[in-house]
Enzyme design. Structure first.
Site, PDB file in Angstrom:
ATOM      1  CD  GLU A   6      -3.046  -0.708  -0.039  1.00 56.12           C
ATOM      2  OE1 GLU A   6      -3.016   0.390  -0.623  1.00 56.12           O
ATOM      3  OE2 GLU A   6      -3.827  -1.623  -0.368  1.00 56.12           O
ATOM      4  CB  CYS A 162     -15.720   3.395 -13.138  1.00 57.05           C
ATOM      5  SG  CYS A 162     -16.608   4.953 -13.046  1.00 57.05           S
ATOM      6  CB  CYS A 178     -24.338   4.480 -12.508  1.00 56.36           C
ATOM      7  SG  CYS A 178     -23.216   5.828 -12.875  1.00 56.36           S
TER       8      CYS A 178
END
Ligand code: SF4
Length: 362
Positions: A6, A162, A178
């Site tokens: 991360e 997306c 959406c």
């Protein structure tokens, strides 16, 4: 492992990270091993990955876990963020949900895009009001039984479907929820569902009245961002001092940067920030003065050979290195009162903790 990946993935592409991640995990597979590493070793492994304070803080945090927290990682997002240097809200949520199964959401750039489109949030997506609302949404949406998988899926949806420019709405698994897509298809805003969701008047989540929906943009009307600040332009003179080493191979002088600030603790060719608009002749003079301090001998400005310019973009600085070279005869005694410095072969240079910018300079 989740923590390391991360941190490495902040502002950095997966393809770039993989090799660094594998080498890091091989070298320091445990917190204890990382806590014992030196900052120099960390910087050497991190060299080229950018945003160098990340490696430093990762190691500081490992030391803290080992020495102050009895070797036990904090297990909730709140504690991770509070106790570990370099762990912000996103990273804390990611570690807590992926590693420890805490039902807590994450908001990164991908999630911002997906949620802003899902709910037609058109206000500046970097504003505090929007960010706080997105965290509320992420925390409400997260799957209680598989929070880590859910968070990764949401981020992956943003990374693969997306996407910023040409989202694949037809293939999107959440297309029926959406609002941006509904608005694109039906040409009008979704019916106002709830006063709280879509307040009247000065709603902090709606697009500003001055910048209404642009039908040519479709769903990519969202998210909206404030104009990016232009990076500051800076010029730095740098000199590659070269000597013949014991086997006749060239060696270069590198010096260590201060332990805080940009590129903290990394090595570089002797360098000097230049004032704006300094004439070339003057640049040589100030650089020659600077080099005199390093080499302990007079350096004639006219002896500096101009090589060219190297441009490197740091996150907020458009840096131009004005590169000179200077061959030196005989031995040079380095002044130990100055920052650490050493002579390196080309191979040693590449194995040292040097930034990508300095590699370009060489
Ligand atoms: Fe994004 Fe389109 Fe899916 Fe909406 S339908 S979430 S805009 S990919």
């Amino acid at each position: 492992a989740v923590w390391v990946s991360e941190i490495m993935l902040q502002q950095t592409q997966v393809a770039t990270v993989i090799d660094y991640y594998n080498r890091w995990m091989q070298k320091w597979p445990t917190l204890q091993a990382l806590a014992q590493a030196s900052l120099e070793e960390v910087n050497e492994l991190w060299a080229g990955l950018g945003y160098y304070s990340r490696g430093k803080r990762l190691q500081e945090a490992a030391r803290k876990v080992v020495s102050e927290l009895a070797g036990q990682m904090p297990r909730t997002a709140e504690d991770l963020q509070k106790l570990l240097p370099g762990v912000g809200r996103y990273t804390a949520g990611a570690i807590a949900s992926i590693s420890y199964g805490q039902a807590t959401g994450v908001v990164d750039g991908n999630v911002i895009r997906v949620l802003c489109r899902l709910r037609c949030i058109g206000a500046d997506s970097s504003s505090l009001a929007v960010i706080e609302r997105l965290w509320d949404m992420a925390n409400a949406l997260v799957d209680r039984s598989r929070p880590g998988d859910f968070n990764q899926a949401l981020m992956e949806l943003g990374a693969t479907v997306c996407v910023p420019k040409a989202p694949l709405c037809g293939e999107c698994p959440v297309k029926q929820h959406c609002r941006a897509r509904r608005r694109k298809l039906f040409g009008k805003p979704a019916p106002v569902p709830d006063v709280e969701d879509c307040g009247v008047g000065s709603c902090p989540l709606c697009p500003p009245a001055a910048e209404p929906w642009d039908s040519s943009l479709g769903v990519t009307n969202f998210p909206r961002k404030a104009a990016k600040k232009q990076p500051r332009a800076a010029r730095t003179a740098t000199c590659v001092l070269e000597r013949r080493g014991c086997h006749g191979a060239p060696e270069y002088l590198i010096v260590q940067r201060p332990s805080s600030g940009l590129l903290a603790g990394l090595w570089e060719f002797p360098s000097l920030p230049l004032a704006q608009g300094l004439q070339e002749e003057k640049q040589r003079e100030v650089l020659a003065d600077h080099l005199r301090a390093w080499t302990g001998r007079p350096v004639v400005a006219g002896g500096l050979r101009f090589i060219g310019e190297v441009v490197h973009i740091f996150s907020h600085i458009h840096q131009t290195y004005v590169v000179y070279s200077l061959p030196l005869d005989g031995d040079v005694t380095l002044d130990p009162a100055l920052s650490p410095s050493r002579w390196v072969t080309e191979k040693e240079f590449h194995a040292s903790a040097v930034s990508t910018a300095m590699k370009k300079v060489l």
